[in-house]
Scaffold this motif. Structure first.
Motif, PDB file in Angstrom:
ATOM      1  N   GLY A  21     -28.503 -35.893  24.249  1.00  0.00           N
ATOM      2  CA  GLY A  21     -27.464 -35.327  23.392  1.00  0.00           C
ATOM      3  C   GLY A  21     -27.943 -34.051  22.722  1.00  0.00           C
ATOM      4  N   LEU A  22     -26.995 -33.259  22.219  1.00  0.00           N
ATOM      5  CA  LEU A  22     -27.332 -31.957  21.669  1.00  0.00           C
ATOM      6  C   LEU A  22     -28.183 -32.081  20.410  1.00  0.00           C
ATOM      7  CD1 LEU A  22     -26.981 -28.908  21.972  1.00  0.00           C
ATOM      8  CD2 LEU A  22     -24.933 -29.066  20.526  1.00  0.00           C
ATOM      9  N   TYR A  23     -27.841 -33.023  19.516  1.00  0.00           N
ATOM     10  CA  TYR A  23     -28.599 -33.164  18.271  1.00  0.00           C
ATOM     11  C   TYR A  23     -30.073 -33.490  18.558  1.00  0.00           C
ATOM     12  CZ  TYR A  23     -24.238 -33.203  15.549  1.00  0.00           C
ATOM     13  OH  TYR A  23     -23.046 -32.869  14.959  1.00  0.00           O
ATOM     14  N   VAL A  24     -30.287 -34.489  19.393  1.00  0.00           N
ATOM     15  CA  VAL A  24     -31.664 -34.897  19.703  1.00  0.00           C
ATOM     16  C   VAL A  24     -32.385 -33.799  20.503  1.00  0.00           C
ATOM     17  CG1 VAL A  24     -33.078 -36.612  20.903  1.00  0.00           C
ATOM     18  CG2 VAL A  24     -31.064 -37.336  19.613  1.00  0.00           C
ATOM     19  N   THR A  25     -31.633 -33.106  21.355  1.00  0.00           N
ATOM     20  CA  THR A  25     -32.251 -32.000  22.096  1.00  0.00           C
ATOM     21  C   THR A  25     -32.759 -30.926  21.156  1.00  0.00           C
ATOM     22  OG1 THR A  25     -30.832 -32.414  24.016  1.00  0.00           O
ATOM     23  CG2 THR A  25     -31.877 -30.248  23.863  1.00  0.00           C
ATOM     24  N   PHE A  26     -31.904 -30.549  20.185  1.00  0.00           N
ATOM     25  CA  PHE A  26     -32.347 -29.566  19.183  1.00  0.00           C
ATOM     26  C   PHE A  26     -33.567 -30.091  18.417  1.00  0.00           C
ATOM     27  CE2 PHE A  26     -28.076 -27.126  18.540  1.00  0.00           C
ATOM     28  CZ  PHE A  26     -28.284 -26.502  19.765  1.00  0.00           C
ATOM     29  N   LEU A  27     -33.535 -31.380  18.066  1.00  0.00           N
ATOM     30  CA  LEU A  27     -34.675 -31.963  17.354  1.00  0.00           C
ATOM     31  C   LEU A  27     -35.935 -31.906  18.211  1.00  0.00           C
ATOM     32  CD1 LEU A  27     -35.871 -33.591  14.973  1.00  0.00           C
ATOM     33  CD2 LEU A  27     -35.116 -35.680  16.155  1.00  0.00           C
ATOM     34  N   GLN A  28     -35.796 -32.220  19.485  1.00  0.00           N
ATOM     35  CA  GLN A  28     -36.966 -32.184  20.365  1.00  0.00           C
ATOM     36  C   GLN A  28     -37.494 -30.758  20.535  1.00  0.00           C
ATOM     37  OE1 GLN A  28     -35.942 -34.161  24.024  1.00  0.00           O
ATOM     38  NE2 GLN A  28     -36.092 -36.218  23.118  1.00  0.00           N
ATOM     39  N   PHE A  29     -36.609 -29.813  20.659  1.00  0.00           N
ATOM     40  CA  PHE A  29     -37.066 -28.419  20.744  1.00  0.00           C
ATOM     41  C   PHE A  29     -37.763 -27.999  19.456  1.00  0.00           C
ATOM     42  CE2 PHE A  29     -34.170 -27.592  24.422  1.00  0.00           C
ATOM     43  CZ  PHE A  29     -35.095 -26.955  25.229  1.00  0.00           C
ATOM     44  N   LEU A  30     -37.221 -28.428  18.310  1.00  0.00           N
ATOM     45  CA  LEU A  30     -37.852 -28.086  17.031  1.00  0.00           C
ATOM     46  C   LEU A  30     -39.245 -28.708  16.940  1.00  0.00           C
ATOM     47  CD1 LEU A  30     -34.866 -28.412  14.523  1.00  0.00           C
ATOM     48  CD2 LEU A  30     -36.041 -26.321  15.211  1.00  0.00           C
ATOM     49  N   ILE A  31     -39.379 -29.981  17.334  1.00  0.00           N
ATOM     50  CA  ILE A  31     -40.688 -30.633  17.294  1.00  0.00           C
ATOM     51  C   ILE A  31     -41.666 -29.937  18.241  1.00  0.00           C
ATOM     52  CG2 ILE A  31     -41.934 -32.757  17.831  1.00  0.00           C
ATOM     53  CD1 ILE A  31     -39.451 -34.324  16.982  1.00  0.00           C
ATOM     54  N   ALA A  32     -41.195 -29.706  19.466  1.00  0.00           N
ATOM     55  CA  ALA A  32     -42.066 -29.090  20.465  1.00  0.00           C
ATOM     56  C   ALA A  32     -42.501 -27.696  20.024  1.00  0.00           C
ATOM     57  CB  ALA A  32     -41.349 -29.021  21.813  1.00  0.00           C
ATOM     58  N   TYR A  33     -41.559 -26.904  19.550  1.00  0.00           N
ATOM     59  CA  TYR A  33     -41.908 -25.535  19.175  1.00  0.00           C
ATOM     60  C   TYR A  33     -42.674 -25.475  17.859  1.00  0.00           C
ATOM     61  CZ  TYR A  33     -39.819 -22.927  22.974  1.00  0.00           C
ATOM     62  OH  TYR A  33     -39.574 -22.376  24.208  1.00  0.00           O
ATOM     63  N   ALA A  34     -42.483 -26.471  16.980  1.00  0.00           N
ATOM     64  CA  ALA A  34     -43.315 -26.533  15.773  1.00  0.00           C
ATOM     65  C   ALA A  34     -44.771 -26.782  16.153  1.00  0.00           C
ATOM     66  CB  ALA A  34     -42.805 -27.633  14.842  1.00  0.00           C
ATOM     67  N   ILE A  35     -44.972 -27.745  17.070  1.00  0.00           N
ATOM     68  CA  ILE A  35     -46.330 -27.998  17.551  1.00  0.00           C
ATOM     69  C   ILE A  35     -46.902 -26.754  18.213  1.00  0.00           C
ATOM     70  CG2 ILE A  35     -47.676 -29.312  19.242  1.00  0.00           C
ATOM     71  CD1 ILE A  35     -45.798 -31.675  18.718  1.00  0.00           C
ATOM     72  N   LEU A  36     -46.085 -26.117  19.040  1.00  0.00           N
ATOM     73  CA  LEU A  36     -46.537 -24.904  19.717  1.00  0.00           C
ATOM     74  C   LEU A  36     -46.851 -23.795  18.717  1.00  0.00           C
ATOM     75  CD1 LEU A  36     -44.030 -24.766  22.717  1.00  0.00           C
ATOM     76  CD2 LEU A  36     -46.402 -25.520  22.752  1.00  0.00           C
ATOM     77  N   LEU A  37     -45.997 -23.655  17.708  1.00  0.00           N
ATOM     78  CA  LEU A  37     -46.193 -22.576  16.742  1.00  0.00           C
ATOM     79  C   LEU A  37     -47.474 -22.780  15.953  1.00  0.00           C
ATOM     80  CD1 LEU A  37     -44.681 -20.014  15.880  1.00  0.00           C
ATOM     81  CD2 LEU A  37     -43.642 -21.336  14.033  1.00  0.00           C
TER      82      LEU A  37
END
Length: 944
Positions: free
Chosen positions: A98-114
């Motif tokens: 779903g879009l909400y969880v997808t955005f959350l996963q991108f935020l988590i992934a990119y936070a770790i990456l950042l």
């Protein structure tokens, strides 16, 4: 045990000779050469941001460094982060999560990456970065063990990432040119499909990548800008298609391999629709038709998502080809992260607005029929996946080359260095290619993606750990040009990667961590120590930080006898002659402080003395003892020993027991050159010159017996326990361990210079018993024997005055009770010579008169009388020696009561000191390894 005579281990200084200057020259060449590891660790200066002039590095153009920020970092990072995800798996994630969880996963992934990028930028801007990228940065920060193990796993991560990209590329090829492909008409021929056909296509793609790598990474880097432009154009074409294309029910076919949808041939597409958006906001987890219909959940979707965006290290992997790694890596990586994040968010949102989740779950390549011009998507898939795979293949080969150059695994990877042509590691490329082929046998893109995510996350965890550790140590040389990080960002990145590793797949995560720990231990045990010394290790900085803190907390005013342990300073003349004693004292220290001290005669202007410490540390490594060394330079041996006793140690960790070798005229034994010695080595020889020279037979000592006795007096005056060791050249620990003949550790608690019945219960005797029990813990098969020696001294017991022979039972019972209270298990052996032999007793009285500390009568004796008394004393000592020797046939070690030496203030000190040592020589002649002990402090406790 050996029958050779005692070796000289008293603190005698060796004179300076040619060996010292030769030693200085050898170490000067070693450290003056400036190894690669040392050069690369130097900080970059503002005057020359690249550091080439100051540090003697080559000009970038001449050294093959030709890539700038955009071509060398931004393009490969952006391409790697797009990978197969952008055109193949974003729909899989949005359709299930779903879009909400997808955005959350991108935020988590990119936070770790950042946070990880911040750590990478901090490390990469703190010095010159060489080839090997992340491996280079981690190894030079965390040290050889962690750097080598993480570098190895990062190498495998790139191999798996390459296989994942190839698997995605194969999926795109088969969906376009296989059965039911978008570019295949029903009457046209097509590529055959199946597990092994897909493996064949993957192998062909992998071989194409191999050919490109053989041509050189620079060619790929130069074309990466063009490839990125192509992928970007295809992505924007996808955005426009979402906005422009209307609803259709016969455009998106069901893939042939999706057997669960055999009841229909086409999937629905709504175009821009608020209803579709609302429907796609929440999660609708289904099954994965490419993995035998396995259930999909949060962890599997996040594993695929994170695997697609792990390319942040692609620029760092190209560090060997960058003109200015310290500038290019931070800004190129950060800009690529931001660019890909925005691209993914827009793509996810447009998918949610236009495509039902059923369609996204059942056709992962639905973007192609949706596109206004389908070849755009096909080109995007092939170029993105091919470039990502190529980037990972190049990165893995460069990491393997760096591992081989650093000799992390010794000579195991030497073939990689021999297989390098014009700077291109041909052998490393072939090894990577073979491993990619092995990973491709797994087949499923989504399974490979989870393995890839865990391996990359472990690499990111190590990167954050490296930056966190060096930040917490407060090392003055950690001054990165990149300032947008703190220990908080490192910690958040570290914890985030650790948690999400186990969220993705606990089994894969645990396996990778266990493998990493195994590699750490293996590298710690078998890797060359020279590399660790050149690079430095953050563990040393962290240990220094913690040790300093705890040393300050260790308060000597809170010491208690219950927790007493020997803190030993062993004074030696030359390590060559005292190897068994050094080894023995390592067992005697009972986890306490152990310092090996040495005095050199001379002055501090001798430059070669400074580097001699390196030889002493090498000696400790050779002996495998847990000790420190202290070498001082002084004008006299006595003055140097005073320095060592007063200044050795730090804080509350100060020596309380001083151990010296015995002063005699016997030639020392060279244990480094003895063919049967377990300590034999040629590591301290430089041609015809020997380091740690020893006194040869016939050479005179470098100080007199009077100075030796003065050292003993100084030790006792400074309230230190004193031990003199003799006959330790006979000590053979291996023989004692296996022999059934050697059974005892003997304790002789009688002051033979002034025997009394109270000797077994005084401070010196208790100290001897404590040392014997410590050694019993090492030699568990031995027994302690305590020899109870009765004298003719009169004692009063209650109201009765009795002679000593009547006191035997009383003394033995008292000693048994004392041993019971001290929890010492020992056999008591009674000795009657001092109580029954009148001649023996008379000689003991003469010796008592002779050694009296304040007896002035001796000054009035004539030379003949004094000589007669001394001869009788020698006879007495010979008798005592015979008594001890008769009972030492099965003895491994003897502790004998050491009488206090004559005071230096006595008018006839010179004569008394020489006589004192001569009497001790007779006392200990031909005995097993013997320790003469004089304790000055309480070391035992009977209370809780």
């Amino acid at each position: 045990m050996s029958n050779s005579r005692d070796q000289e281990t008293a603190p005698i200084a060796a004179p300076r000779n040619g060996s010292a200057s030769n030693m200085f020259r050898s170490f000067g060449s070693l450290f003056g050469a400036g190894g690669g590891g040392a050069d690369t660790a130097r900080p970059v200066t503002p005057q020359s941001s690249d550091g080439y002039v100051e540090f003697g590095m080559q000009d970038p153009e001449r050294s093959g460094r030709t890539l700038g920020t955009f071509a060398g970092v931004f393009s490969p990072v952006a391409l790697s982060m797009f990978s197969a995800l952008v055109f193949i798996r974003v729909g899989y994630i949005v359709g299930n999560a779903g879009l909400y969880v997808t955005f959350l996963q991108f935020l988590i992934a990119y936070a770790i990456l950042l946070f990880t990028v911040a750590s990478v930028c901090a490390i990469s801007t703190n010095g010159a970065v060489e080839g090997g990228g992340v491996y280079f940065m981690i190894s030079r920060t965390l040290g050889l063990e962690f750097g080598g193990s993480i570098g190895t796993l990062f190498f495998f991560a790139n191999v798996v990432g390459c296989a994942m990209a190839i698997s995605g590329c194969t999926e795109g090829v088969m969906d376009n040119f296989g059965p039911g492909g978008h570019f295949i008409h029903e009457a046209s021929s097509h590529l055959p499909d199946g597990k092994w056909w897909r493996f064949l296509v993957s192998s062909l793609i992998n071989t194409c990548m191999l050919l490109v790598c053989l041509v050189g990474a620079a060619l790929f880097a130069k074309t990466s800008v063009l490839i990125l432009g192509t992928v970007t154009v295809c992505l924007f074409a996808t955005y426009i298609s979402f906005l422009a294309k209307g609803a259709t029910n016969d455009t998106i076919p069901v893939p042939v391999e999706n057997t669960k949808m055999n009841w229909t041939k086409f999937l629905n597409y709504t175009g821009l629709s608020s209803d579709t958006l609302r429907e796609n906001l929440d999660s609708h987890y289904g099954t994965d038709y490419t993995s035998n219909d396995k259930n999909v959940d949060f962890s599997t979707t996040f594993g695929v998502l994170f695997a697609g965006v792990t390319g942040i290290m692609a620029g760092a992997n190209m560090s060997g080809e960058l003109k200015s790694p310290s500038k290019s890596i931070p800004w190129g990586t950060l800009s690529a992260v931001c660019f890909t994040f925005v691209s993914y968010i827009i793509l996810s949102f447009l998918m949610s607005c236009t495509t039902p989740y059923q369609t996204m779950q059942n056709n992962y390549l639905f973007l192609m029929p949706v596109n206004l011009w389908p070849p755009f998507t096909a080109i995007g898939i092939l170029t993105a996946t091919f470039s990502t795979g190529l980037s990972n293949l190049i990165g893995s080969s460069r990491i393997l080359e760096a591992l081989s150059k650093d000799q992390v695994f010794g000579s195991l990877l030497n073939f990689v260095l021999h297989g390098t042509w014009k700077g291109n590691p041909i052998c490393a490329v072939f090894v990577s290619w073979v491993l990619v082929e092995c990973i491709l046998l797994i087949g499923s893109f989504n399974i490979i993606a989870q393995i890839n995510s865990v391996l990359f996350m472990l690499s990111y965890l190590a990167t954050n750990l490296a930056c966190l550790g060096i930040e917490l140590t407060g090392a003055p040389n950690f001054r990165p040009l990149f300032k947008y990080f703190t220990w908080h960002t490192c910690l958040v990145g570290l914890l985030g990667t650790l948690i999400m590793m186990f969220v993705i797949n606990p089994i894969y995560a645990s396996s990778c961590i266990i493998l990493c720990l195994i590699l750490v231990i293996a590298l710690h045990l078998f890797s060359p120590a020279t590399q660790a010394a050149q690079w430095g290790s953050i563990s040393q900085a962290l240990m220094f930080h913690q040790v300093r803190k705890y040393l300050l907390m260790l308060d000597p005013r809170k010491d208690h006898v219950k927790f007493w342990r020997p803190q030993i300073l062993l004074l030696v003349s030359s390590p060559r002659s005292c190897c068994p004693l050094v080894d023995f004292v390592n067992d005697l220290k009972k986890s306490g402080l152990y310092i090996i001290g040495h005095v050199k005669l001379g002055d501090c202007n001798a430059v070669e003395d400074a580097v001699e410490n390196q030889l002493w540390w090498s000696f400790l490594d050779h002996m495998r003892v847990k000790a420190f060394t202290e070498v001082t330079i002084s004008r006299s041996i006595r003055e140097g020993v005073q320095h060592l006793i007063r200044l050795s140690g730090i804080g509350a960790m100060k020596p309380n027991t001083i151990i010296l070798g015995f002063y005699d005229n016997e030639a020392p034994k060279d244990f480094f050159q003895n063919g049967t010695s377990p300590y034999k080595t040629d590591g301290f020889n430089e041609g015809d010159i020997q380091n740690f020279p020893i006194r040869r037979d016939g050479e005179s000592k470098h100080f007199e017996v009077q100075e030796y006795v003065q050292i003993l007096c100084d030790t006792l005056r400074m309230k230190k326990n004193l031990c003199l060791c003799r006959n330790f050249q006979r000590l053979d620990k291996n023989f004692i361990t296996i022999s059934k003949h050697v059974k005892y550790i003997d304790v002789w608690p009688i002051n033979v210079f002034n025997p009394t019945s109270g000797d077994p219960f005084d401070m010196v005797s208790l100290f001897m018993m404590q040392l014997a029990v410590i050694m019993l813990a090492k030699w568990k098969h031995l027994r302690v024997r305590i020899f109870l020696c009765e004298t003719n001294e009169e004692r009063t017991v209650g109201t009765f005055e009795t002679q000593a022979p009547q006191m035997d039972i009383f003394s033995k019972l008292k000693l048994e009770q004392s041993l019971k209270e001290l929890r010492i298990n020992a056999d008591i052996i009674e000795i009657q010579e001092w109580s029954r032999d009148t001649e023996f007793t008379r000689h003991a009285r003469i010796l008592r008169q002779f050694t009296a500390q304040a007896d002035e009568a001796l000054l009035d004796d004539g030379d003949e009388i004094a000589e007669d008394k001394f001869n009788r004393s020698l006879l007495y000592m010979q008798r005592v020696n015979q008594v001890i020797r008769d009972r030492s046939d099965q003895t491994a070690l003897s502790f004998i009561y050491l009488a206090a030496p004559p005071k230096p203030t006595l008018p006839d000190f010179n004569d008394r000191s020489a006589s004192y040592v001569e009497l001790l020589t007779e006392l200990t002649a031909e005995l097993p390894p013997t320790i003469l002990v004089h304790g000055v402090s309480t070391v035992t406790s009977t209370t809780l």
